[in-house]
Design an enzyme around this catalytic site. Sequence first.
Site, short mmCIF file in Angstrom:
data_model
loop_
_atom_site.label_atom_id
_atom_site.label_comp_id
_atom_site.label_asym_id
_atom_site.label_seq_id
_atom_site.Cartn_x
_atom_site.Cartn_y
_atom_site.Cartn_z
N ASN A 155 -18.67 -30.38 46.49
CA ASN A 155 -17.62 -31.21 45.89
C ASN A 155 -18.26 -32.02 44.75
O ASN A 155 -18.21 -33.25 44.74
CB ASN A 155 -16.95 -32.12 46.93
CG ASN A 155 -15.69 -32.76 46.38
OD1 ASN A 155 -15.56 -33.96 46.38
ND2 ASN A 155 -14.78 -31.96 45.85
N HIS A 168 -19.48 -33.83 41.38
CA HIS A 168 -18.86 -34.73 40.39
C HIS A 168 -19.96 -35.14 39.40
O HIS A 168 -21.12 -34.71 39.55
CB HIS A 168 -18.20 -35.92 41.10
CG HIS A 168 -19.11 -36.66 42.04
ND1 HIS A 168 -20.27 -37.29 41.63
CD2 HIS A 168 -19.05 -36.85 43.38
CE1 HIS A 168 -20.86 -37.87 42.65
NE2 HIS A 168 -20.14 -37.60 43.74
N HIS A 197 -23.52 -35.90 40.73
CA HIS A 197 -24.37 -34.74 41.01
C HIS A 197 -24.86 -34.11 39.70
O HIS A 197 -26.01 -33.69 39.59
CB HIS A 197 -23.60 -33.68 41.81
CG HIS A 197 -23.09 -34.14 43.13
ND1 HIS A 197 -21.75 -34.35 43.37
CD2 HIS A 197 -23.73 -34.44 44.29
CE1 HIS A 197 -21.58 -34.74 44.63
NE2 HIS A 197 -22.76 -34.81 45.21
N LYS A 199 -27.40 -44.00 44.64
CA LYS A 199 -26.16 -44.39 45.32
C LYS A 199 -26.40 -44.47 46.83
O LYS A 199 -25.92 -45.39 47.49
CB LYS A 199 -25.07 -43.36 45.03
CG LYS A 199 -23.75 -43.77 45.60
CD LYS A 199 -22.88 -42.57 45.82
CE LYS A 199 -22.05 -42.81 47.03
NZ LYS A 199 -21.98 -41.65 47.88
N ASP A 200 -27.15 -43.52 47.34
CA ASP A 200 -27.52 -43.54 48.77
C ASP A 200 -28.92 -44.13 48.85
O ASP A 200 -29.90 -43.42 49.07
CB ASP A 200 -27.45 -42.11 49.32
CG ASP A 200 -26.06 -41.54 49.17
OD1 ASP A 200 -25.19 -41.88 49.97
OD2 ASP A 200 -25.82 -40.76 48.20
P1 AMP Z 1 -24.07 -35.59 48.58
O1 AMP Z 1 -23.49 -34.31 48.08
O2 AMP Z 1 -23.08 -36.69 48.74
O3 AMP Z 1 -24.95 -35.40 49.79
O4 AMP Z 1 -25.03 -36.10 47.44
C1 AMP Z 1 -26.06 -35.28 46.91
C2 AMP Z 1 -26.93 -36.13 46.02
O5 AMP Z 1 -26.15 -36.67 44.95
C3 AMP Z 1 -27.56 -37.33 46.76
O6 AMP Z 1 -28.90 -37.48 46.32
C4 AMP Z 1 -26.69 -38.48 46.30
O7 AMP Z 1 -27.34 -39.73 46.34
C5 AMP Z 1 -26.37 -38.07 44.88
N1 AMP Z 1 -25.16 -38.76 44.39
C6 AMP Z 1 -23.93 -38.76 44.97
N2 AMP Z 1 -23.09 -39.57 44.29
C7 AMP Z 1 -23.80 -40.09 43.25
C8 AMP Z 1 -23.50 -41.01 42.20
N3 AMP Z 1 -22.30 -41.56 42.07
N4 AMP Z 1 -24.49 -41.30 41.32
C9 AMP Z 1 -25.73 -40.76 41.47
N5 AMP Z 1 -26.07 -39.90 42.42
C10 AMP Z 1 -25.14 -39.57 43.32
#
Ligand code: AMP
Length: 250
Positions: free
Chosen positions: A29, A31, A34, A146-147
């Site tokens: 998903n 955005h 990513h 963000k995380d």
């Molecule tokens: P996820 O798909 O949510 O597991 O995120 C994958 C990676 O994208 C992780 O390292 C997140 O911290 C990073 N990520 C998600 N949202 C953001 C954002 N708004 N800004 C920067 N990195 C992000």
Amino acid sequence: MQIIKSLAEWQALRKNLRHSLGFVPTMGNLHPGHASLLQASARENECTLLSIFINPTQFNNQDDFQNYPQTLAQDLALAEESKADYVLLPTYEELYPDNYHYQISELELSQTLEGAFRPGHFTGMLTVVLKLSNLAEAQRAYFGEKDYQQLQLIRGLSQAFFIKTQIIGCPIIRNEFGLALSSRNNRLTPEQWRQAPYFPAIFHSKQSCAEISAQLEEKGFKVDYVEEGQGRRLAAVWLGDIRLIDNISA
Ligand code: AMP
């Protein structure tokens, strides 16, 4: 861009890859948050590997897992635009031949903040990050601030287990109202979208954590925590059944 569905296929490809590799693990998903990680990787490496895997072991809430958005066609288009060279789409069966009998647990930082509210989340996350890192054998891996707690724990994992991949943190990408982009934002109702901008507006104001928490509650958010630690201010709140997180330097 090459789409890879089996680990054997990736491992054969990796063996012959002579270029520097950057790795961006995600749950899909995709955005612009990513995309920023993929773009950073494309700048700093000759090749970029993106993985998309909705990791069941890091969900402490079954509904959240069931409702997690799946948008593969859209993700592949954004990945290509953002200069990914390889997209790995592993299955649970392949990634967890041990059926999650082996786990990576951290016993200090992971017990606080997100860890306190999401039991088991960080163990699932650290376990899958170790598996994927071993498979990617990348020179660099990219994670979002963000995380923030996740990033700190991955840095700790990397040091504890002598992982050769360099861990790179990337800044938070926000929308025009300052809300950190998140795959879970897609589930906000129009009414919740009107309310959501109060979260960054109040959270980023120069008030104490207690004042911020009280104001957020007043605006209808359920607050899990607003706390300072490790030079950051961090928060997690609920809008209905959607959980939002944020952090800034304190
Ligand atoms: P996820 O798909 O949510 O597991 O995120 C994958 C990676 O994208 C992780 O390292 C997140 O911290 C990073 N990520 C998600 N949202 C953001 C954002 N708004 N800004 C920067 N990195 C992000």
